[in-house]
Design a protein around this motif. Structure first.
Motif, PDB file in Angstrom:
ATOM      1  N   ASP A  14      -2.855 -10.168  -7.855  1.00 36.39           N
ATOM      2  CA  ASP A  14      -2.980 -11.285  -7.438  1.00 36.39           C
ATOM      3  C   ASP A  14      -2.724 -11.612  -5.930  1.00 36.39           C
ATOM      4  OD1 ASP A  14      -2.872 -14.270  -7.374  1.00 36.39           O
ATOM      5  OD2 ASP A  14      -0.555 -14.142  -7.839  1.00 36.39           O
ATOM      6  N   GLY A  15      -3.414 -10.938  -4.941  1.00 33.69           N
ATOM      7  CA  GLY A  15      -3.231 -11.103  -3.672  1.00 33.69           C
ATOM      8  C   GLY A  15      -2.113 -10.193  -3.061  1.00 33.69           C
ATOM      9  N   GLY A  16      -2.144  -8.984  -3.903  1.00 34.30           N
ATOM     10  CA  GLY A  16      -1.043  -8.205  -3.509  1.00 34.30           C
ATOM     11  C   GLY A  16      -1.308  -7.444  -2.078  1.00 34.30           C
ATOM     12  N   THR A  17      -0.282  -7.222  -1.189  1.00 34.50           N
ATOM     13  CA  THR A  17      -0.307  -6.633   0.234  1.00 34.50           C
ATOM     14  C   THR A  17       0.370  -5.357  -0.002  1.00 34.50           C
ATOM     15  OG1 THR A  17       1.428  -8.145   0.805  1.00 34.50           O
ATOM     16  CG2 THR A  17      -0.749  -8.797   1.037  1.00 34.50           C
ATOM     17  N   ASP A  18       0.849  -5.037  -1.159  1.00 31.88           N
ATOM     18  CA  ASP A  18       1.839  -3.841  -1.357  1.00 31.88           C
ATOM     19  C   ASP A  18       1.254  -2.430  -1.455  1.00 31.88           C
ATOM     20  OD1 ASP A  18       1.404  -4.418  -3.696  1.00 31.88           O
ATOM     21  OD2 ASP A  18       3.347  -4.504  -4.186  1.00 31.88           O
ATOM     22  N   GLY A  19       0.087  -2.420  -1.458  1.00 30.88           N
ATOM     23  CA  GLY A  19      -0.680  -1.166  -1.971  1.00 30.88           C
ATOM     24  C   GLY A  19      -0.990  -1.080  -3.279  1.00 30.88           C
ATOM     25  N   SER A  20      -0.703  -2.089  -4.197  1.00 30.55           N
ATOM     26  CA  SER A  20      -0.985  -1.944  -5.531  1.00 30.55           C
ATOM     27  C   SER A  20      -2.759  -1.612  -5.758  1.00 30.55           C
ATOM     28  CB  SER A  20      -0.517  -3.230  -6.216  1.00 30.55           C
ATOM     29  OG  SER A  20       0.709  -3.446  -6.184  1.00 30.55           O
ATOM     30  N   LEU A  21      -3.407  -2.333  -5.235  1.00 29.44           N
ATOM     31  CA  LEU A  21      -4.731  -2.243  -5.309  1.00 29.44           C
ATOM     32  C   LEU A  21      -5.269  -0.649  -5.118  1.00 29.44           C
ATOM     33  CD1 LEU A  21      -7.550  -3.545  -5.935  1.00 29.44           C
ATOM     34  CD2 LEU A  21      -7.817  -4.165  -3.601  1.00 29.44           C
ATOM     35  N   ALA A  22      -4.918  -0.268  -3.978  1.00 35.69           N
ATOM     36  CA  ALA A  22      -5.349   1.068  -3.760  1.00 35.69           C
ATOM     37  C   ALA A  22      -4.722   2.087  -4.813  1.00 35.69           C
ATOM     38  CB  ALA A  22      -4.694   1.456  -2.167  1.00 35.69           C
ATOM     39  N   TYR A  23      -3.615   1.705  -5.145  1.00 37.64           N
ATOM     40  CA  TYR A  23      -2.857   2.743  -6.142  1.00 37.64           C
ATOM     41  C   TYR A  23      -3.930   2.565  -7.279  1.00 37.64           C
ATOM     42  CZ  TYR A  23      -0.140   4.022 -10.177  1.00 37.64           C
ATOM     43  OH  TYR A  23       0.348   4.674 -11.501  1.00 37.64           O
TER      44      TYR A  23
END
Length: 304
Positions: free
Chosen positions: A19-28
């Motif tokens: 949900d609009g994450g900017t902490d590297g969650s998507l890349a992980y």
């Protein structure tokens, strides 16, 4: 993710929404190459929107919830499949949860217990069910049929539980199948005071429904609702949460200080929490005594 990918059964899909994450969650998530994982990335929409999108995107009849910072015990999904097979017409299942990581954190999540009829009676008496959101399994069709998640509050799950309990059976799987992680940076920790006021508002909505009175918005009665909270309960609850967080970090001196602060803030809350932890027969519910709302009925329901 590791706890889900290591389940004793593999007949499931993992639906992960960033949900609009900017902490590297998507890349992980994109680094995990497993056909069971489906990733959705969206601009930040907030928790309630995202929870409802999960219901809409779910490709099966059941949605098993889990927050990103919690873990599923290895046989969790196997136990859930057995429960669904036994009660296919249920509206919802949930299990118990312990505080994670074990060996450092102590205690278990304070959960309501009982048969579907007993859980329904708690709601009909004007109280809310205490259920760890990460343990819940929703019948997708029935959850969406009663409106899904409705409120942009920090207690939107409890609002769904009481509506579900009044219309469908909620079954408790009486095992600890989830590890619930307490963290100073979690949504619950950062919004504990707001969450407690939101819980009183959810109880107010329930009572409004039961007593057939038109409810006001939370902004209109926030101060009156805050006045219903037992004195010292916020500080006591915050102290117990900090106690476990410090235990996990092995800051034992701070853990003892937090525990003492909790007991000092509200001995009654601490004793009640200890009783809930040790007794398997005590009825566990959330909320304050309903008659306290009636004492303020002129301001809470001015149209009546």
């Amino acid at each position: 993710m590791a706890s889900l990918l290591g389940q004793t059964t593999d007949c499931f899909e993992i639906l992960a929404i960033v949900d609009g994450g900017t902490d590297g969650s998507l890349a992980y998530l994109e680094s995990i190459h497993d056909p069971r994982l489906r990733i959705l990335n969206q601009p930040h929409q907030g928790l309630t929107y995202t929870l409802n999108r999960m219901l809409e995107e779910c490709k099966t009849g059941w949605l098993v919830r889990q927050d990103a910072d919690d873990i599923s015990h290895p046989d969790r999904l196997q136990r859930i499949l057995g429960a669904i097979e036994q009660y296919p017409d249920a509206g919802m299942f949930y299990s118990f949860a312990n505080y994670h990581p074990r060996g450092h954190a102590v205690g278990s999540f304070r959960c309501s217990r009982g048969t579907p009829a007993e859980l329904r009676d708690i709601v009909r008496d004007g109280y809310l069910l205490s259920i760890c959101h990460s343990t819940v399994i929703l019948n997708v069709r029935k959850a969406m049929g009663i409106g899904g998640y409705r409120l942009e509050l920090h207690n939107e799950d409890a609002d769904l539980w009481w509506r579900m309990a009044l219309l469908y059976d909620i079954h408790c799987i009486p095992e600890e199948l989830v590890g619930f992680r307490q963290s100073a940076t979690s949504i619950s920790s950062r919004n504990l005071c707001e969450q407690m006021v939101a819980g009183i508002y959810i109880q107010y909505l329930l009572l409004s429904y039961l007593w057939r009175r038109p409810p006001q918005s939370v902004d209109e009665i926030r101060d009156q609702l805050a006045g219903l909270l037992p004195k010292g309960e916020f500080e006591a609850k915050e102290g117990l949460r900090a106690f476990n967080i410090h235990l996990v970090a092995r800051n034992y001196g701070e853990a003892v200080r937090s525990l003492c602060a909790s007991v000092k803030a509200s001995p009654a809350y601490f004793v009640g929490r200890l009783r809930d932890e040790l007794s398997s027969s005590h009825r566990i519910a959330n909320g304050v005594r309903p008659h306290l709302f009636l004492e303020r009925k002129e301001t809470l329901w001015p149209q009546c």
